[in-house]
Motif scaffolding. Structure first.
Motif, PDB file in Angstrom:
ATOM      1  N   PHE A 182       0.841  -1.204   0.000  1.00 53.40           N
ATOM      2  CA  PHE A 182       0.000   0.000   0.000  1.00 53.40           C
ATOM      3  C   PHE A 182       0.878   1.257   0.000  1.00 53.40           C
ATOM      4  O   PHE A 182       1.845   1.365   0.742  1.00 53.40           O
ATOM      5  CB  PHE A 182      -0.909   0.009   1.232  1.00 53.40           C
ATOM      6  N   GLY A 183       0.531   2.208  -0.848  1.00 55.26           N
ATOM      7  CA  GLY A 183       1.302   3.437  -0.955  1.00 55.26           C
ATOM      8  C   GLY A 183       2.309   3.420  -2.087  1.00 55.26           C
ATOM      9  O   GLY A 183       2.832   4.471  -2.469  1.00 55.26           O
ATOM     10  N   LYS A 184       2.604   2.234  -2.628  1.00 56.18           N
ATOM     11  CA  LYS A 184       3.525   2.135  -3.763  1.00 56.18           C
ATOM     12  C   LYS A 184       2.772   2.388  -5.067  1.00 56.18           C
ATOM     13  O   LYS A 184       1.564   2.158  -5.156  1.00 56.18           O
ATOM     14  CB  LYS A 184       4.189   0.758  -3.795  1.00 56.18           C
ATOM     15  N   LYS A 185       3.482   2.809  -6.099  1.00 54.17           N
ATOM     16  CA  LYS A 185       2.850   3.127  -7.381  1.00 54.17           C
ATOM     17  C   LYS A 185       2.167   1.914  -7.988  1.00 54.17           C
ATOM     18  O   LYS A 185       1.148   2.025  -8.658  1.00 54.17           O
ATOM     19  CB  LYS A 185       3.906   3.670  -8.348  1.00 54.17           C
ATOM     20  N   ILE A 186       2.709   0.723  -7.733  1.00 55.00           N
ATOM     21  CA  ILE A 186       2.189  -0.486  -8.367  1.00 55.00           C
ATOM     22  C   ILE A 186       0.950  -1.030  -7.667  1.00 55.00           C
ATOM     23  O   ILE A 186       0.259  -1.891  -8.203  1.00 55.00           O
ATOM     24  CB  ILE A 186       3.293  -1.579  -8.394  1.00 55.00           C
ATOM     25  N   PHE A 187       0.645  -0.516  -6.465  1.00 52.51           N
ATOM     26  CA  PHE A 187      -0.398  -1.132  -5.631  1.00 52.51           C
ATOM     27  C   PHE A 187      -1.745  -1.214  -6.348  1.00 52.51           C
ATOM     28  O   PHE A 187      -2.366  -2.285  -6.417  1.00 52.51           O
ATOM     29  CB  PHE A 187      -0.550  -0.353  -4.315  1.00 52.51           C
ATOM     30  N   ALA A 188      -2.243  -0.118  -6.880  1.00 48.15           N
ATOM     31  CA  ALA A 188      -3.569  -0.100  -7.495  1.00 48.15           C
ATOM     32  C   ALA A 188      -3.632  -1.044  -8.699  1.00 48.15           C
ATOM     33  O   ALA A 188      -4.592  -1.805  -8.861  1.00 48.15           O
ATOM     34  CB  ALA A 188      -3.940   1.316  -7.918  1.00 48.15           C
ATOM     35  N   SER A 189      -2.584  -1.011  -9.531  1.00 46.31           N
ATOM     36  CA  SER A 189      -2.552  -1.892 -10.709  1.00 46.31           C
ATOM     37  C   SER A 189      -2.473  -3.352 -10.295  1.00 46.31           C
ATOM     38  O   SER A 189      -3.115  -4.225 -10.907  1.00 46.31           O
ATOM     39  CB  SER A 189      -1.358  -1.543 -11.602  1.00 46.31           C
ATOM     40  N   LEU A 190      -1.710  -3.632  -9.247  1.00 44.62           N
ATOM     41  CA  LEU A 190      -1.548  -5.004  -8.771  1.00 44.62           C
ATOM     42  C   LEU A 190      -2.869  -5.557  -8.248  1.00 44.62           C
ATOM     43  O   LEU A 190      -3.257  -6.684  -8.576  1.00 44.62           O
ATOM     44  CB  LEU A 190      -0.479  -5.050  -7.681  1.00 44.62           C
ATOM     45  N   VAL A 191      -3.566  -4.747  -7.448  1.00 43.83           N
ATOM     46  CA  VAL A 191      -4.844  -5.178  -6.884  1.00 43.83           C
ATOM     47  C   VAL A 191      -5.873  -5.411  -7.994  1.00 43.83           C
ATOM     48  O   VAL A 191      -6.613  -6.408  -7.990  1.00 43.83           O
ATOM     49  CB  VAL A 191      -5.350  -4.143  -5.867  1.00 43.83           C
ATOM     50  N   GLU A 192      -5.913  -4.504  -8.946  1.00 42.66           N
ATOM     51  CA  GLU A 192      -6.865  -4.647 -10.052  1.00 42.66           C
ATOM     52  C   GLU A 192      -6.567  -5.896 -10.882  1.00 42.66           C
ATOM     53  O   GLU A 192      -7.479  -6.645 -11.253  1.00 42.66           O
ATOM     54  CB  GLU A 192      -6.804  -3.403 -10.942  1.00 42.66           C
ATOM     55  N   PHE A 193      -5.274  -6.129 -11.151  1.00 42.16           N
ATOM     56  CA  PHE A 193      -4.895  -7.295 -11.949  1.00 42.16           C
ATOM     57  C   PHE A 193      -5.199  -8.604 -11.220  1.00 42.16           C
ATOM     58  O   PHE A 193      -5.771  -9.542 -11.800  1.00 42.16           O
ATOM     59  CB  PHE A 193      -3.402  -7.226 -12.290  1.00 42.16           C
ATOM     60  N   MET A 194      -4.867  -8.677  -9.921  1.00 42.17           N
ATOM     61  CA  MET A 194      -5.047  -9.921  -9.180  1.00 42.17           C
ATOM     62  C   MET A 194      -6.514 -10.245  -8.920  1.00 42.17           C
ATOM     63  O   MET A 194      -6.849 -11.376  -8.567  1.00 42.17           O
ATOM     64  CB  MET A 194      -4.277  -9.863  -7.865  1.00 42.17           C
ATOM     65  N   SER A 195      -7.388  -9.274  -9.082  1.00 43.68           N
ATOM     66  CA  SER A 195      -8.823  -9.521  -8.924  1.00 43.68           C
ATOM     67  C   SER A 195      -9.536  -9.589 -10.275  1.00 43.68           C
ATOM     68  O   SER A 195     -10.762  -9.650 -10.331  1.00 43.68           O
ATOM     69  CB  SER A 195      -9.458  -8.430  -8.056  1.00 43.68           C
ATOM     70  N   SER A 196      -8.754  -9.593 -11.364  1.00 41.32           N
ATOM     71  CA  SER A 196      -9.351  -9.556 -12.701  1.00 41.32           C
ATOM     72  C   SER A 196      -9.810 -10.928 -13.195  1.00 41.32           C
ATOM     73  O   SER A 196     -10.537 -11.026 -14.187  1.00 41.32           O
ATOM     74  CB  SER A 196      -8.345  -8.966 -13.697  1.00 41.32           C
ATOM     75  N   GLY A 197      -9.398 -11.974 -12.533  1.00 46.79           N
ATOM     76  CA  GLY A 197      -9.766 -13.321 -12.956  1.00 46.79           C
ATOM     77  C   GLY A 197      -9.349 -14.337 -11.919  1.00 46.79           C
ATOM     78  O   GLY A 197      -8.739 -13.992 -10.897  1.00 46.79           O
ATOM     79  N   PRO A 198      -9.659 -15.612 -12.145  1.00 44.07           N
ATOM     80  CA  PRO A 198      -9.303 -16.654 -11.174  1.00 44.07           C
ATOM     81  C   PRO A 198      -7.790 -16.785 -11.013  1.00 44.07           C
ATOM     82  O   PRO A 198      -7.018 -16.492 -11.933  1.00 44.07           O
ATOM     83  CB  PRO A 198      -9.892 -17.925 -11.790  1.00 44.07           C
ATOM     84  N   ILE A 199      -7.385 -17.230  -9.842  1.00 40.97           N
ATOM     85  CA  ILE A 199      -5.995 -17.568  -9.560  1.00 40.97           C
ATOM     86  C   ILE A 199      -5.962 -18.974  -8.971  1.00 40.97           C
ATOM     87  O   ILE A 199      -6.964 -19.467  -8.462  1.00 40.97           O
ATOM     88  CB  ILE A 199      -5.324 -16.570  -8.593  1.00 40.97           C
ATOM     89  N   ILE A 200      -4.807 -19.611  -9.038  1.00 40.23           N
ATOM     90  CA  ILE A 200      -4.621 -20.929  -8.437  1.00 40.23           C
ATOM     91  C   ILE A 200      -3.633 -20.790  -7.286  1.00 40.23           C
ATOM     92  O   ILE A 200      -2.489 -20.372  -7.492  1.00 40.23           O
ATOM     93  CB  ILE A 200      -4.082 -21.958  -9.453  1.00 40.23           C
ATOM     94  N   CYS A 201      -4.085 -21.116  -6.079  1.00 36.32           N
ATOM     95  CA  CYS A 201      -3.240 -21.026  -4.889  1.00 36.32           C
ATOM     96  C   CYS A 201      -2.746 -22.428  -4.535  1.00 36.32           C
ATOM     97  O   CYS A 201      -3.540 -23.362  -4.430  1.00 36.32           O
ATOM     98  CB  CYS A 201      -4.009 -20.441  -3.717  1.00 36.32           C
ATOM     99  N   LEU A 202      -1.445 -22.560  -4.337  1.00 33.96           N
ATOM    100  CA  LEU A 202      -0.832 -23.852  -4.054  1.00 33.96           C
ATOM    101  C   LEU A 202      -0.037 -23.779  -2.754  1.00 33.96           C
ATOM    102  O   LEU A 202       0.782 -22.874  -2.579  1.00 33.96           O
ATOM    103  CB  LEU A 202       0.107 -24.269  -5.189  1.00 33.96           C
ATOM    104  N   LEU A 203      -0.290 -24.714  -1.867  1.00 28.76           N
ATOM    105  CA  LEU A 203       0.512 -24.852  -0.659  1.00 28.76           C
ATOM    106  C   LEU A 203       1.581 -25.897  -0.949  1.00 28.76           C
ATOM    107  O   LEU A 203       1.279 -27.072  -1.137  1.00 28.76           O
ATOM    108  CB  LEU A 203      -0.374 -25.281   0.520  1.00 28.76           C
ATOM    109  N   LEU A 204       2.830 -25.433  -1.029  1.00 27.90           N
ATOM    110  CA  LEU A 204       3.936 -26.294  -1.434  1.00 27.90           C
ATOM    111  C   LEU A 204       4.796 -26.691  -0.245  1.00 27.90           C
ATOM    112  O   LEU A 204       4.921 -25.936   0.725  1.00 27.90           O
ATOM    113  CB  LEU A 204       4.822 -25.574  -2.459  1.00 27.90           C
ATOM    114  N   ALA A 205       5.424 -27.851  -0.346  1.00 26.69           N
ATOM    115  CA  ALA A 205       6.321 -28.312   0.713  1.00 26.69           C
ATOM    116  C   ALA A 205       7.505 -29.056   0.116  1.00 26.69           C
ATOM    117  O   ALA A 205       7.359 -29.806  -0.848  1.00 26.69           O
ATOM    118  CB  ALA A 205       5.579 -29.214   1.691  1.00 26.69           C
TER     119      ALA A 205
END
Length: 214
Positions: free
Chosen positions: A64-87
């Motif tokens: 938050f407060g960085k120039k990329i924050f707004a673009s990053l949030v918009e991009f990451m909410s623009s479609g599905p993502i796959i979350c993986l818990l790796l070990a």
């Protein structure tokens, strides 16, 4: 690439980290997961998620407060993502090496075989996310997998050593007796034998109380 001697350390416990396949690379999930498995990771859990703007903002709150924050949030909410818990051992560092630098163009120059070099497009749409360190990994894992237990996972060798030292000697004696007796209920007989011959069972020693001498 992932077997760099810099990463050598104790292998007593497996380390966990979070990996995210971002919206721009979800179509390549099978290929990316194949790379992950070939690098020695175990995928403990997997979730397909479509973040809201609020959830994406919460997850990336440290930016938050960085120039990329707004673009990053918009991009990451623009479609599905796959979350993986790796070990695996050294999971955080090895995953960081495997995905390459955040900037796709830099990744293509210095790590052409990295995931970001192969599937990324630019610094924002760079295919995957990785936890930066142990503290970040724990927070991010809890964000997407709140039910996950984060106690260290023992490696197979450590488990074998533990069983060989604490369980196998007594169990072997019990199985030897079982083969001689051949009871009709072998499981019940062995359970009773182990209970009676448990070397860790507390021994109660009765002491004589004070004598009632007048």
């Amino acid at each position: 690439m992932v077997d760099s001697p810099i990463l050598l350390q104790s292998n007593n416990f497996l380390e966990r980290t979070l990996a995210i396949i971002k919206p721009d690379a979800v179509a390549k999930t099978n290929e990316i997961e194949d790379i992950i498995m070939r690098a020695g990771f175990t995928i403990l859990q997997r979730r397909r998620v479509h973040l809201t703007l609020e959830q994406a903002s919460d997850f990336y709150s440290e930016h938050f407060g960085k120039k990329i924050f707004a673009s990053l949030v918009e991009f990451m909410s623009s479609g599905p993502i796959i979350c993986l818990l790796l070990a695996r051992s050294h999971a955080i560092n090895i995953w960081d090496e495997l995905i390459g630098p955040p900037n796709t163009y830099k990744a293509q120059q210095i790590c052409p075989e990295s995931i970001r070099a192969l599937y990324g497009h630019d610094e924002l749409q760079n295919a995957v996310h990785g936890s930066e360190n142990q503290i970040c990994a724990e927070r991010e894992i809890r964000f997407f997998f709140p039910e996950s237990i984060l106690d260290p996972i023992q490696t197979n060798q450590l488990v074998k050593d533990y069983l060989a030292k604490t369980v196998n000697p007594t169990l072997l004696k019990g199985l030897t007796q079982l083969s001689k007796v051949k009871p009709s209920d072998p499981v019940g007989w062995l359970a009773e034998w182990l209970q009676n011959n448990n070397p860790y069972k507390p021994r109660i020693q009765l002491s004589e109380g004070p004598s009632n001498v007048a």
